[in-house]
Design an enzyme around this catalytic site. Structure first.
Site, PDB file in Angstrom:
ATOM      1  N   SER A  52       5.531   6.232 -10.218  1.00 27.31           N
ATOM      2  CA  SER A  52       6.693   6.039  -9.349  1.00 27.31           C
ATOM      3  C   SER A  52       7.323   7.361  -8.935  1.00 27.31           C
ATOM      4  O   SER A  52       8.203   7.376  -8.074  1.00 27.31           O
ATOM      5  CB  SER A  52       7.753   5.201 -10.078  1.00 27.31           C
ATOM      6  OG  SER A  52       8.202   5.884 -11.241  1.00 27.31           O
ATOM      7  N   HIS A 111       1.837   1.998  -5.938  1.00 30.03           N
ATOM      8  CA  HIS A 111       3.040   1.847  -6.759  1.00 30.03           C
ATOM      9  C   HIS A 111       3.536   0.406  -6.708  1.00 30.03           C
ATOM     10  O   HIS A 111       4.198  -0.019  -5.764  1.00 30.03           O
ATOM     11  CB  HIS A 111       4.129   2.805  -6.284  1.00 30.03           C
ATOM     12  CG  HIS A 111       5.394   2.687  -7.079  1.00 30.03           C
ATOM     13  ND1 HIS A 111       6.637   2.925  -6.541  1.00 30.03           N
ATOM     14  CD2 HIS A 111       5.601   2.346  -8.379  1.00 30.03           C
ATOM     15  CE1 HIS A 111       7.553   2.733  -7.469  1.00 30.03           C
ATOM     16  NE2 HIS A 111       6.948   2.380  -8.594  1.00 30.03           N
ATOM     17  N   GLU A 149       3.940   0.340  -2.745  1.00 33.95           N
ATOM     18  CA  GLU A 149       3.952   1.571  -1.966  1.00 33.95           C
ATOM     19  C   GLU A 149       2.552   2.191  -2.034  1.00 33.95           C
ATOM     20  O   GLU A 149       2.065   2.514  -3.115  1.00 33.95           O
ATOM     21  CB  GLU A 149       4.994   2.553  -2.521  1.00 33.95           C
ATOM     22  CG  GLU A 149       6.425   2.123  -2.238  1.00 33.95           C
ATOM     23  CD  GLU A 149       7.453   3.079  -2.809  1.00 33.95           C
ATOM     24  OE1 GLU A 149       8.457   3.340  -2.132  1.00 33.95           O
ATOM     25  OE2 GLU A 149       7.254   3.559  -3.943  1.00 33.95           O
ATOM     26  N   ASN A 165      12.356   4.994  -4.438  1.00 27.97           N
ATOM     27  CA  ASN A 165      13.091   5.823  -5.401  1.00 27.97           C
ATOM     28  C   ASN A 165      13.766   7.020  -4.736  1.00 27.97           C
ATOM     29  O   ASN A 165      14.824   7.478  -5.181  1.00 27.97           O
ATOM     30  CB  ASN A 165      12.163   6.288  -6.516  1.00 27.97           C
ATOM     31  CG  ASN A 165      11.827   5.168  -7.486  1.00 27.97           C
ATOM     32  OD1 ASN A 165      12.456   4.119  -7.472  1.00 27.97           O
ATOM     33  ND2 ASN A 165      10.824   5.374  -8.317  1.00 27.97           N
TER      34      ASN A 165
END
Length: 594
Positions: free
Chosen positions: A428, A449, A461, A499
């Site tokens: 991540s 991800h 992702e 993130n």
């Protein structure tokens, strides 16, 4: 009906927000004086109230008699003189300081000395407006959220000059309206917008850099964080020009580069592309004011990806934790023969048992049949050695978030896996290219991800490095479609999409708490009720883990070298003290048990 406190209320400005506030006030039994120099706006406000109350009658939420009484309580005028008998005046005119000052100056010649004057601003200084008033003690901020009828949050904004009696009166009013008022001090954006607009600004900058498409950025935040709208669609709804004004005010105070409006916001607003209200912004709409998005030159071409992926029949998952088990479950449910490899046979079997329990819960809830469960489990093979991955077509690793550990693993996979196998990491925050360089086939390495819990979360992702081949990228995209996940595509930089946008927002919330600007509970409530977030920032930090959050924020800070991304000292102190959130029994809050 008994006369309620603050019985007669004037609303100055009958745009979308003023009309919504008038609707809420009228239904509560108040006499509402709507004032707008544009008679067409006044007519639209009356029509909107007639329509909303008619719908309320149809749904059984009010009687026809109550509707007639409500409509009779709403009167519109074009002159501020109509506010003479108001107990409270709420201005919601355009977000321009001079315009608001002129309205307040005119009102002071009309209203009673005890009339409270409230500004609906979400960006301008309440203190400055109060200081320019003859009676600064009666001036405060009353920030409703759009649509006012539905949104529960109201921010009650005090300046250092505001009378406590005035604050008490409007706070009581907000409660009577069925809203959740929170008390905040005077700073641009207050609580909800102060956190929200920094996040929106970063999303705009991410799009401007061509890091990801507007569709992928919005999908990532909706599917990865459970938000009701993606950031770019939300900017179009708010108004690009409005967002730019709010950010300019925030930057003027904070001087934080994260609040400096992304250049694309100026470019769009200068061009008159302000979002839905103008018919175009980040997206293009069917007409001004429409919510219907239409295709334009920036709409992705579904046929553009002509490269075919490699065939994938067997999959390997490396790891034995929650994420590894969840990813393995995703693959077996989609029909893939899957090897679940761990450091020992015992760990692999425990992960297999975790998958079995999850599938059993799905059966008990009627989400799958017992036969489908048995077929899925039959496709899962636990293994205590990586050698079991020698014949798979795709490997997804979900081991510890440690670059040295991952690099060592990829070096081993390079030796074990057959030529042409795709090697994917579900990191991540770590650089995917560093994993790729640990192999002799960096073109076959890609990021996938998944989000936790993997069986439930739709987002993946797909992270492409500068070395990833088109064929491998296409392979992962095709696999995502087969396992019914939504892939979003981005480059290999810290935080990827979700993130990189989420954790600066969380960090800013901690900084807001550090500054004693608002309480932890009020900040959480503001983002749930005002921003539509499923969890407040401190609730989410405690769930994710403060140590995990700190590690991600440190990675973002190292990658982008922006002082505004430096982890908040309070977060560092809590982690140092072993207060890691729910898993340790204490984080920003205390928990009954781990």
């Amino acid at each position: 009906m008994d006369r309620p406190p603050l019985h007669t209320i004037a609303v100055v400005g009958l745009g979308t927000m003023g009309t919504g506030i008038s609707d809420v006030l009228t239904r509560s039994g108040r006499e509402v004086v709507g004032i707008d120099t544009d008679e067409a706006a006044a007519r639209r406000a009356v029509a909107a109230l007639e329509s909303s109350t008619a719908h309320a009658v149809e749904r059984g939420r009010m009687t026809e008699e109550e509707r007639r009484e409500a409509l009779a309580r709403f009167r519109t005028f074009s002159d501020l003189q109509a506010a003479a008998d108001a107990d409270l005046v709420i201005e919601v005119v355009p977000e321009d300081y001079d315009t608001k000052c002129q309205v307040f100056a005119a009102l002071e010649t009309v209203v009673r000395p005890d009339t409270i004057l409230a500004t609906g601003t979400n960006a301008l200084s309440v203190t400055r407006l109060a200081a320019d008033s003859d009676r600064p003690e009666r001036v405060l901020g009353l920030h409703f959220f759009n649509p006012a009828q539905a949104m529960r949050l109201v921010e009650v904004v005090s300046s250092v000059l505001t009378s406590p009696a005035a604050v008490t009166a409007v706070t009581r009013l907000a409660g009577d309206l069925g809203k959740d008022p929170i008390a905040v001090g005077d700073r641009p954006g207050f609580v909800a917008d102060g956190l929200l607009f920094g996040y929106l600004n970063q999303a705009a900058a991410m799009y401007e850099s061509h890091y990801a498409s507007r569709e992928d950025i919005d999908s990532a935040m909706r599917l990865g964080c459970g938000l009701p709208m993606g950031p770019l669609a939300l900017l179009d709804l708010i108004g690009v020009d409005t967002a730019r004004t709010v950010l300019e005010a925030m930057y003027a105070q904070s001087r934080d580069r994260l609040h400096a409006p992304a250049p694309i916001l100026r470019q769009l607003s200068d061009a008159g592309l302000n979002g839905r209200k103008s018919g175009a912004g980040f997206y293009t709409y069917a007409s001004p004011g429409s919510a219907a998005v239409v295709s334009d030159a920036r709409t992705p071409d579904a046929d553009a990806d002509a490269v075919a992926g490699r065939p994938v029949n067997a999959v390997g998952v490396v790891g034995s934790g929650t994420m590894a088990a969840g990813i393995a479950e995703v693959f077996v449910k989609a029909g893939y023969a899957t090897v679940l490899a761990a450091r020992s046979t015992e760990k692999a079997q425990r992960a297999q048992e975790r998958v079995a329990k999850s599938l059993e819960r799905s059966v008990s809830k009627g989400r799958m049949s017992a036969a489908d469960r048995d077929a899925a489990l039959a496709r899962l093979t636990p293994a205590g050695t990586l050698d079991a991955l020698s014949d798979v077509d795709l490997v997804v690793e979900a081991v510890a978030e440690d670059l040295d550990v991952k690099r060592e693993l990829f070096g081993t996979l390079d030796k074990v896996c057959r030529p042409g196998a795709v090697l994917a990491t579900t990191t991540s925050s770590l650089p995917v290219v560093a994993c790729a360089r640990a192999t002799s086939r960096p073109q076959d390495v890609v990021g996938m991800h998944f989000f936790n819990p993997a069986p439930a979360m739709k987002l993946v992702e797909v992270v492409r490095t500068v070395l990833t081949s088109d064929e491998v990228h296409a392979t992962v995209r095709e696999v995502c479609a087969k396992v019914r996940k939504h892939p979003v595509h981005c480059g290999d930089r810290a935080g990827f999409i979700v993130n990189a946008l989420l954790f600066p927002y969380l960090n800013n919330a901690v900084k807001m708490l550090e500054a004693h600007y608002a309480t932890l509970d009020d900040i959480d409530a503001a983002m749930r009720l005002g921003g539509g977030y499923p969890m407040g920032p401190f609730e989410l930090l405690d769930v994710v883990g403060l140590d995990v959050s700190l590690a991600i924020e440190q990675v973002l800070h190292r990658e982008f070298r922006d002082p505004g991304l430096a982890p908040a000292p309070l977060l560092e102190h809590l982690v140092a003290a072993g207060c890691l959130g729910r898993k340790s029994g204490r984080g920003f809050r205390e928990y009954a048990s781990r």
